[in-house]
Design a protein around this motif. Structure first.
Motif, short mmCIF file in Angstrom:
data_model
loop_
_atom_site.label_atom_id
_atom_site.label_comp_id
_atom_site.label_asym_id
_atom_site.label_seq_id
_atom_site.Cartn_x
_atom_site.Cartn_y
_atom_site.Cartn_z
N PHE A 1 0.83 -1.19 0.00
CA PHE A 1 0.00 0.00 0.00
C PHE A 1 0.87 1.25 0.00
O PHE A 1 1.97 1.27 0.57
CB PHE A 1 -0.90 0.01 1.24
CG PHE A 1 -1.98 -1.04 1.21
CD1 PHE A 1 -3.25 -0.74 0.78
CD2 PHE A 1 -1.70 -2.35 1.59
CE1 PHE A 1 -4.24 -1.70 0.73
CE2 PHE A 1 -2.68 -3.33 1.55
CZ PHE A 1 -3.95 -3.01 1.11
N TYR A 2 0.35 2.29 -0.65
CA TYR A 2 1.05 3.58 -0.66
C TYR A 2 0.99 4.22 0.72
O TYR A 2 0.20 3.82 1.58
CB TYR A 2 0.44 4.49 -1.72
CG TYR A 2 0.69 4.01 -3.13
CD1 TYR A 2 1.88 4.30 -3.79
CD2 TYR A 2 -0.26 3.23 -3.81
CE1 TYR A 2 2.12 3.84 -5.08
CE2 TYR A 2 -0.03 2.77 -5.10
CZ TYR A 2 1.16 3.07 -5.73
OH TYR A 2 1.40 2.61 -6.99
N ASN A 3 1.84 5.22 0.90
CA ASN A 3 1.99 5.75 2.24
C ASN A 3 0.93 6.76 2.64
O ASN A 3 0.72 6.98 3.83
CB ASN A 3 3.38 6.37 2.43
CG ASN A 3 3.98 5.95 3.76
OD1 ASN A 3 3.91 4.79 4.11
ND2 ASN A 3 4.58 6.89 4.47
N TRP A 4 0.27 7.39 1.68
CA TRP A 4 -0.71 8.40 2.05
C TRP A 4 -1.98 8.26 1.22
O TRP A 4 -1.92 8.21 -0.01
CB TRP A 4 -0.13 9.81 1.88
CG TRP A 4 1.09 10.05 2.71
CD1 TRP A 4 2.37 10.25 2.26
CD2 TRP A 4 1.17 10.09 4.14
NE1 TRP A 4 3.24 10.41 3.31
CE2 TRP A 4 2.53 10.32 4.48
CE3 TRP A 4 0.24 9.97 5.16
CZ2 TRP A 4 2.97 10.43 5.79
CZ3 TRP A 4 0.68 10.06 6.48
CH2 TRP A 4 2.02 10.29 6.78
N LYS B 1 -5.40 7.66 -3.41
CA LYS B 1 -3.97 7.85 -3.19
C LYS B 1 -3.64 9.33 -3.32
O LYS B 1 -4.05 9.98 -4.28
CB LYS B 1 -3.18 7.03 -4.21
CG LYS B 1 -1.67 7.15 -4.09
CD LYS B 1 -0.98 6.34 -5.17
CE LYS B 1 -1.14 6.97 -6.55
NZ LYS B 1 -0.40 6.23 -7.60
N LEU B 2 -2.90 9.86 -2.36
CA LEU B 2 -2.60 11.29 -2.38
C LEU B 2 -1.41 11.59 -3.29
O LEU B 2 -0.36 10.94 -3.19
CB LEU B 2 -2.31 11.80 -0.98
CG LEU B 2 -3.46 11.78 0.03
CD1 LEU B 2 -3.02 12.40 1.34
CD2 LEU B 2 -4.68 12.52 -0.52
N PRO C 1 4.21 9.36 -4.52
CA PRO C 1 3.71 8.18 -3.81
C PRO C 1 4.81 7.17 -3.51
O PRO C 1 5.56 6.74 -4.38
CB PRO C 1 2.67 7.61 -4.79
CG PRO C 1 2.19 8.82 -5.54
CD PRO C 1 3.41 9.67 -5.73
N PHE C 2 4.86 6.81 -2.25
CA PHE C 2 5.93 5.99 -1.68
C PHE C 2 5.32 4.76 -1.04
O PHE C 2 4.18 4.80 -0.55
CB PHE C 2 6.69 6.83 -0.65
CG PHE C 2 7.83 6.13 0.03
CD1 PHE C 2 8.96 5.76 -0.67
CD2 PHE C 2 7.78 5.85 1.40
CE1 PHE C 2 10.03 5.13 -0.03
CE2 PHE C 2 8.84 5.23 2.03
CZ PHE C 2 9.97 4.86 1.31
N LEU C 3 6.08 3.66 -1.01
CA LEU C 3 5.61 2.43 -0.39
C LEU C 3 6.60 2.05 0.71
O LEU C 3 7.70 1.57 0.44
CB LEU C 3 5.47 1.31 -1.43
CG LEU C 3 4.44 1.67 -2.52
CD1 LEU C 3 5.14 2.00 -3.84
CD2 LEU C 3 3.42 0.57 -2.70
N SER C 4 6.22 2.32 1.94
CA SER C 4 7.11 2.22 3.09
C SER C 4 7.17 0.80 3.62
O SER C 4 6.14 0.14 3.83
CB SER C 4 6.61 3.16 4.19
OG SER C 4 7.17 2.83 5.44
N THR C 5 8.38 0.34 3.92
CA THR C 5 8.58 -0.98 4.50
C THR C 5 7.87 -1.09 5.85
O THR C 5 7.09 -2.02 6.09
CB THR C 5 10.08 -1.24 4.70
OG1 THR C 5 10.77 -1.04 3.47
CG2 THR C 5 10.33 -2.65 5.20
#
Length: 517
Positions: free
Chosen positions: A131-134, A142-143, A155-159
Motif C-alpha cells: 500500500f502507498y503511504n498516504w 492515493k494522495l 507516492p511511496f511504499l514504506s517498509t
C-alpha cells in the motif's frame, strides 16, 4: 492465520522442528485475566482505554472506515490524510475495544469489515501488493498533493508502514473469524521480499526503507527485489539497526518465506568497535562477535547509568518496544530482548527522573507542544551522536569517543523536557508501578488529558501541552492496555503456529550483551 509459505529456508525449518510450539501464544485464545501486574490500577487502565477509543472513533470516516492521522484535542478537525500504519492501528484498536467491552462485538465486526472493504478497493502497487503511504480518509484515494498546502506528494511504499498494516491484518483474521477470508486475502497478497536487498551486506541482506514506483527527485536506487513487474526506485538507505520498529517487517517476511531466515541477523546492534572508523556514533561500544546461521554479528552494547543495552538509532521508546506489542520477544529471547527491553525502560526512567530531573519520563516521537511533530528520545541510548533529544531546547549530550573524539558537552543542563504518554504505556510490562505513577502525574498535575485520553505530548517544565491526538500513538496505547488487561491478547492473536516455528528459533539464538545495572 493461513499465510502463504513460499521458499522458507531449509535451515529455518530444521530449527523449527527443535522448538515445541508454545500454547501460550500459537493457536490459543486471549485470556481474560488481570494482566501482567495484577489488578492494581486495572480500572484506571480501562478508563484510559475507553477515552482513548473516543479519539480513534472521532478520527474515523464512517463511510470508508479509514482513520485520519491526527485530530485536534477537542476531537474536531481531523487531518485529511492517513497511512497504512494508521489504518492498521485502528484495526487492532477496534479488536482491543471489543475485548475490553468498550464496544459490542457487532459494532467491532462492522467497523473492521468496512475498513477491509476499503482496503480491498484502494490503489496499491499490484506486483508487490503493498500500500502507498498516504491516502485520503474520505474516499481512499492515493494522495499526490498534500491536503494542507497542495505540495506535490511522490507516492511511496514504506517498509515499516506496510509492516504495521500487515500486523493488523493478522490480528483481525484471528480475532474475528467471520472476517478471516478478507483479512487473509489482503495479507497474503503482500510480499515483503520486495523490500529485502540480498546484497546489502557481504554476509547477509537487510531491508530498504521502501520504494517509489516512479522515479522521485533526489536519491533513489532502481531495481527489483520482487518476482515480477518493472523496476521500482528504492530508498538510498536501509533499516540496518536491530532496535528499530522496522524489525516487524523482517519478522513478517521471514514468517511468510519471503525473506531468508539469515535476514534476522543482518542488522547492527551497535556499529563495531573498530578504532575510530565508527567514532561518529554516540559512544564506544563494548561487546563480542557471535555467529548466527553463518552471519558474523558484533553484539555491541552501550553503557548507561550502570546498565548495558543495545541502543536504538534515536533512543526512543517506540523504536525499542512497539514490535514487542505483537511478537513475544522477551519470552522467546531470554538472552536478548528479555534483558534489553527492561533495560531500555529503566534508562528512560533514569533519564527523566535522575539525569535530567524533569520529574516525568517517557520519550518518543510525538506532537511538538510548540509546533507540529518532532522526535524525542534519550540521546545517550541512541546510536546517532546527534540523535533524538528529550527537551524543547534539543540539548545535545556529547561525552566524546575514547581516543577519537573529544567530549564537547559531557555534563549538559537540560531544559524543558517533552514527555510522550504513549511511551509510558509501552513500559507497562516492565515497570507497571512506575508507568502508572508517571501517567497519573501527567493527568492530574500537568493536565495532559482530554476527551480522547492523554494528549500527545507535554513540555513538563513550562506545562505546555500538545493538545492533539495522533492515531498511531493512540493505537499504541490501546495495544499496550489490551495486552496488560487481557494477558497479551494481541500477541495471542498475532502469533500462529507457522509464525512461531519460523521466528522463535531465531529469537532464541540471540545473545545480546545487555545487563540490568
Amino acid at each position: 492465520m493461513r499465510s502463504t509459505q513460499r521458499g522458507l529456508l531449509a535451515v529455518a525449518a530444521t530449527l523449527a522442528l527443535l522448538v515445541p510450539t508454545s500454547a501460550a501464544y500459537a493457536g490459543q485464545p486471549p485470556g481474560q485475566g488481570g494482566g501482567h501486574g495484577g489488578h492494581g490500577g486495572d480500572r484506571t487502565l480501562q478508563r484510559y482505554a475507553a477515552d482513548t477509543w473516543e479519539s480513534l472513533e472521532a478520527m474515523t470516516d464512517e463511510r470508508t472506515g479509514l482513520v485520519a492521522d491526527n485530530i485536534e484535542g477537542d476531537l474536531s478537525g481531523a487531518s485529511g490524510y492517513t497511512s497504512p500504519t494508521n489504518i492498521g492501528g485502528y484495526l487492532w484498536s477496534t479488536v482491543v475495544a471489543r475485548d475490553l467491552h468498550i464496544i459490542s462485538r457487532t459494532e467491532a465486526r462492522q467497523r473492521m469489515a468496512r475498513t477491509l472493504e476499503t482496503l480491498s478497493e484502494i490503489e496499491r502497487h499490484e506486483p508487490s501488493g503493498m500500500f502507498y503511504n498516504w491516502y485520503s480518509p474520505a474516499d481512499g484515494s492515493k494522495l499526490t498533493t498534500w491536503p494542507a498546502d497542495g505540495s506535490v506528494v511522490h507516492p511511496f511504499l514504506s517498509t515499516v508502514d506496510n509492516g504495521w498494516l500487515a500486523t493488523a491484518l493478522r490480528v483481525v483474521a484471528e480475532a474475528e473469524p467471520r472476517l478471516a477470508d478478507e483479512a487473509d486475502a489482503l495479507y497474503e497478497s503482500m510480499d515483503f521480499g520486495w523490500y529485502h536487498d540480498l546484497d546489502a551486506r557481504p554476509e547477509v541482506g537487510i531491508n530498504r526503507g521502501g520504494f517509489w514506483d516512479e522515479e522521485p527527485p533526489g536519491c533513489s536506487v532502481p531495481g527489483n527485489y520482487g518476482d515480477d513487474g518493472p523496476d521500482v526506485y528504492y530508498t538510498c538507505h536501509w533499516y540496518d539497526t536491530t532496535v528499530s520498529e522496522a524489525r516487524i517487517a523482517t519478522y513478517l517476511g521471514i514468517a511468510n518465506g519471503q525473506i531468508p531466515a539469515e535476514g534476522y541477523f543482518g542488522t547492527y546492534r551497535t556499529m563495531p568497535d573498530q578504532g575510530c572508523d565508527y567514532a561518529w556514533q554516540e559512544q564506544r561500544p563494548t561487546g563480542e562477535w557471535h555467529e548466527y546461521l553463518g552471519v558474523p554479528v558484533y553484539e555491541g552494547v552501550y553503557d548507561y547509568r550502570g546498565s548495558k543495552l543495545v541502543p536504538a538509532w534515536g533512543g526512543s521508546m517506540f523504536e525499542a518496544l512497539m514490535p514487542d506489542l505483537f511478537v513475544p520477544e522477551a519470552d522467546w529471547g531470554e538472552r536478548s530482548w528479555a534483558v534489553n527491553h527492561p533495560a531500555t525502560v529503566r534508562a528512560q526512567i533514569a533519564h527523566g527522573l535522575d539525569e535530567a530531573g524533569y520529574g516525568y519520563w517517557g520519550f518518543s516521537p510525538a506532537s511538538d507542544p510548540f509546533g507540529e511533530y518532532r522526535e524525542y528520545g534519550v540521546e545517550e541510548i541512541g546510536i546517532s551522536a546527534d540523535g533524538y533529544a528529550s527537551d524543547v531546547e534539543r540539548t545535545d549530550v556529547d561525552r566524546g569517543y575514547d581516543g577519537c573524539r573529544e567530549a564537547t558537552n559531557p555534563s549538559p543542563a537540560f531544559g524543558d523536557g517533552v514527555v510522550t504518554p504513549h511511551a509510558a504505556f509501552l513500559a507497562l510490562p516492565y515497570a507497571r508501578t512506575e508507568a502508572m505513577s508517571d501517567l497519573a502525574g501527567l493527568e492530574r498535575e500537568l493536565g495532559a488529558y482530554g476527551p480522547g485520553g492523554f494528549y500527545d505530548a507535554v513540555a513538563v517544565g513550562s506545562g505546555t501541552v500538545a493538545e492533539r491526538y495522533l492515531s498511531l500513538d493512540q493505537s499504541m496505547i490501546m495495544a499496550a492496555i489490551g495486552n496488560e488487561l487481557r494477558d497479551d491478547m494481541l500477541k495471542r492473536y498475532f502469533v500462529d503456529r507457522s509464525f512461531e516455528r519460523a521466528v522463535r528459533p531465531l529469537v532464541e539464538m540471540l545473545e545480546f550483551g545487555s545487563e540490568l545495572g
